[in-house]
Design an enzyme around this catalytic site. Structure first.
Site, PDB file in Angstrom:
ATOM      1  N   GLY A  35      -1.856   6.925  -2.294  1.00 36.32           N
ATOM      2  CA  GLY A  35      -3.094   6.692  -1.549  1.00 36.32           C
ATOM      3  C   GLY A  35      -3.883   5.510  -2.037  1.00 36.32           C
ATOM      4  CD  GLN A  36      -6.344   2.200  -4.663  1.00 39.30           C
ATOM      5  OE1 GLN A  36      -6.499   1.598  -3.592  1.00 39.30           O
ATOM      6  NE2 GLN A  36      -7.358   2.672  -5.379  1.00 39.30           N
ATOM      7  CG  HIS A  96      -1.872   1.174   1.229  1.00 37.36           C
ATOM      8  ND1 HIS A  96      -3.143   1.092   0.697  1.00 37.36           N
ATOM      9  CD2 HIS A  96      -1.727   2.452   1.670  1.00 37.36           C
ATOM     10  CE1 HIS A  96      -3.741   2.259   0.824  1.00 37.36           C
ATOM     11  NE2 HIS A  96      -2.907   3.102   1.410  1.00 37.36           N
ATOM     12  CB  CYS A  97       1.994   3.395  -2.682  1.00 34.35           C
ATOM     13  SG  CYS A  97       3.085   4.811  -2.971  1.00 34.35           S
ATOM     14  N   PRO A  98       1.488   5.052   0.398  1.00 35.73           N
ATOM     15  CG  PRO A  98       2.924   5.817   2.075  1.00 35.73           C
ATOM     16  CD  PRO A  98       2.678   4.651   1.171  1.00 35.73           C
TER      17      PRO A  98
END
Length: 424
Positions: free
Chosen positions: A182-183, A177-179
């Site tokens: 945001g996805q 999950h890549c902050p």
């Protein structure tokens, strides 16, 4: 004249329909009527856009604009044009990565039913298995791979899928999950994520290089030292420092994911399984691994977020603990009818589920409740003693054995066959 329908009679009234995204059980955020799906930390996209747009705007205004006339045949305009084109590509891949379904696996309304041989022992008087096996084995390229049962989504996860704790969804070929976008990064947006970080790296290198070109132009035109030339363009120095820091971040990600693609791994698998020390069942060679990511068709989404579904209470599927075992109880009742057994439900068992039913529905279903199963006898816990006649009996321990033959890829109904050992 027929009597008016009571408000409790929902059999004749058609259920109201709502869009799927309005009753979505994950933590996602939807825009434009469910056409775009984001993670719960969607606001971080604005930070990423700011970190891209502001440095490029400074570069175009303070560096590229002053290099327009320094190259013959108007070739100086190409410096600004390439910077703008790279920036647009970075922003497009960022939005595409963030706003599409990463490969969410639809949840089940009920747990999967167990195979018939799970219940053969119940006919002989022994106790059936009270819960689904936690893992099952599948074969990938001749190598046994374990797939886990997801308690939240009530399904056996597909191969290479994992449950994201941020979005609260099972995602196919889950990477991480890549902050910053945001996805979740998964099967359906991984290639766009890689193009995002690759183009961001190229943009950093491009701005960094032409800042040095501009400093060198100042040095040559004014016949001064490089240090004095740097003091005449503070914007170039700030951009050089900024792009140097960023290229370590996005450039490092690009190198790392290039390695992952070449070996057909995900970030989750690399950190969890360490395929450097064991055989990777998904590795097909460098060329085929890259072709699998970039030269294959993106599979369609398994979710139609704009489809209409009946509106139900938010906790309708969690009203009682018995709801999650409804397929199990139906199968158990069928087996009990075959051997001619009838088990009465004790009053104490009724109180365990009192919170999920109101008094009116309990009166309507009282006839069914009196014939329902005695869960304490159907699903004994380890160490429980006593049988129906009140006499002490043997204690059984449930042991899950893995059969000799494991399932091939795509068999979703495989599960380990249980056996029971007498411990007393």
């Amino acid at each position: 004249m027929p009597p008016p329908e009571s408000p409790d009679s929902g059999a004749t009234s058609a259920p109201s329909l709502v869009r799927t995204y309005r009753v979505w059980q994950g933590s996602n955020v939807f825009l434009f009527g469910g056409r775009l799906i984001f993670g719960p930390d969607v606001k971080s996209i604005f930070i990423s856009v700011f970190l891209v747009l502001v440095p490029v705007a400074v570069f175009c205004a303070m560096v590229a604009r002053k290099l327009l006339d320094d190259f013959p045949h108007y070739s100086g305009w190409s410096i600004m044009a390439v910077a703008i084109a790279l920036t647009l590509f970075v922003l497009v891949t960022l939005v595409v990565t963030s706003s599409r379904d990463p490969g969410i696996v639809p949840r089940n309304a009920h747990p999967p039913e167990l195979d018939d041989y799970y219940w053969t022992d119940s006919i002989n008087g022994t106790n059936p298995l009270s819960r689904l096996p936690r893992t099952k084995d599948v074969i990938v390229n001749g190598i046994i791979v374990k797939t886990k049962y997801c308690e939240t989504c009530m399904l056996y996860r597909p191969i290479r899928a994992s449950h994201c704790s941020v979005c609260d969804n099972c995602v196919e070929r889950f990477d991480h999950h890549c902050p910053w976008v945001g996805q979740c990064i998964g099967l359906r947006n991984y290639r766009f994520y890689y193009m995002f970080i690759l183009s961001a790296t190229l943009l950093c290198l491009y701005v960094h290089a032409f800042c040095w070109v501009y400093i060198r132009r100042i040095k040559d035109s004014e016949k001064i030292s490089i240090w004095k030339a740097m003091t005449k363009t503070i914007a170039s120095i700030a951009l050089i420092i900024y792009t140097f820091v960023c290229v370590w971040f996005v450039g490092g990600l690009t190198v790392f994911h290039t390695y992952l693609i070449s070996t057909n791994q995900s970030t989750y698998e690399n950190f969890r399984y360490r395929y450097n020390h064991q055989v990777n069942p998904y590795n097909r060679g460098i060329i085929k691994n890259f072709a699998e990511v970039f030269c294959t068709r993106v599979p369609p989404s398994k979710n139609n977020f704009r489809s209409k579904v009946p509106k139900e209470p938010l906790d309708s599927h969690r009203r009682t603990d018995i709801g999650s075992f409804s397929p199990v109880l139906k199968r158990t009742r069928r087996n009990m009818e075959l051997v001619g057994s009838s088990i009465n439900n004790e009053r104490d068992e009724e109180s365990d589920y009192r919170d999920g039913f109101n008094n009116e529905s309990r009166r309507k279903d009282s006839e069914l409740t009196e014939k329902s199963l005695n869960l304490s006898r159907t699903f004994p816990t380890e160490g429980e003693e006593g049988q129906e006649n009140g006499q002490p009996g043997p204690v059984y321990e449930i042991i899950a054995e893995i059969p000799d033959s494991t399932a091939e890829v795509g068999e979703s109904n495989w599960a380990a066959k249980p056996s029971y050992s007498n411990t007393a």
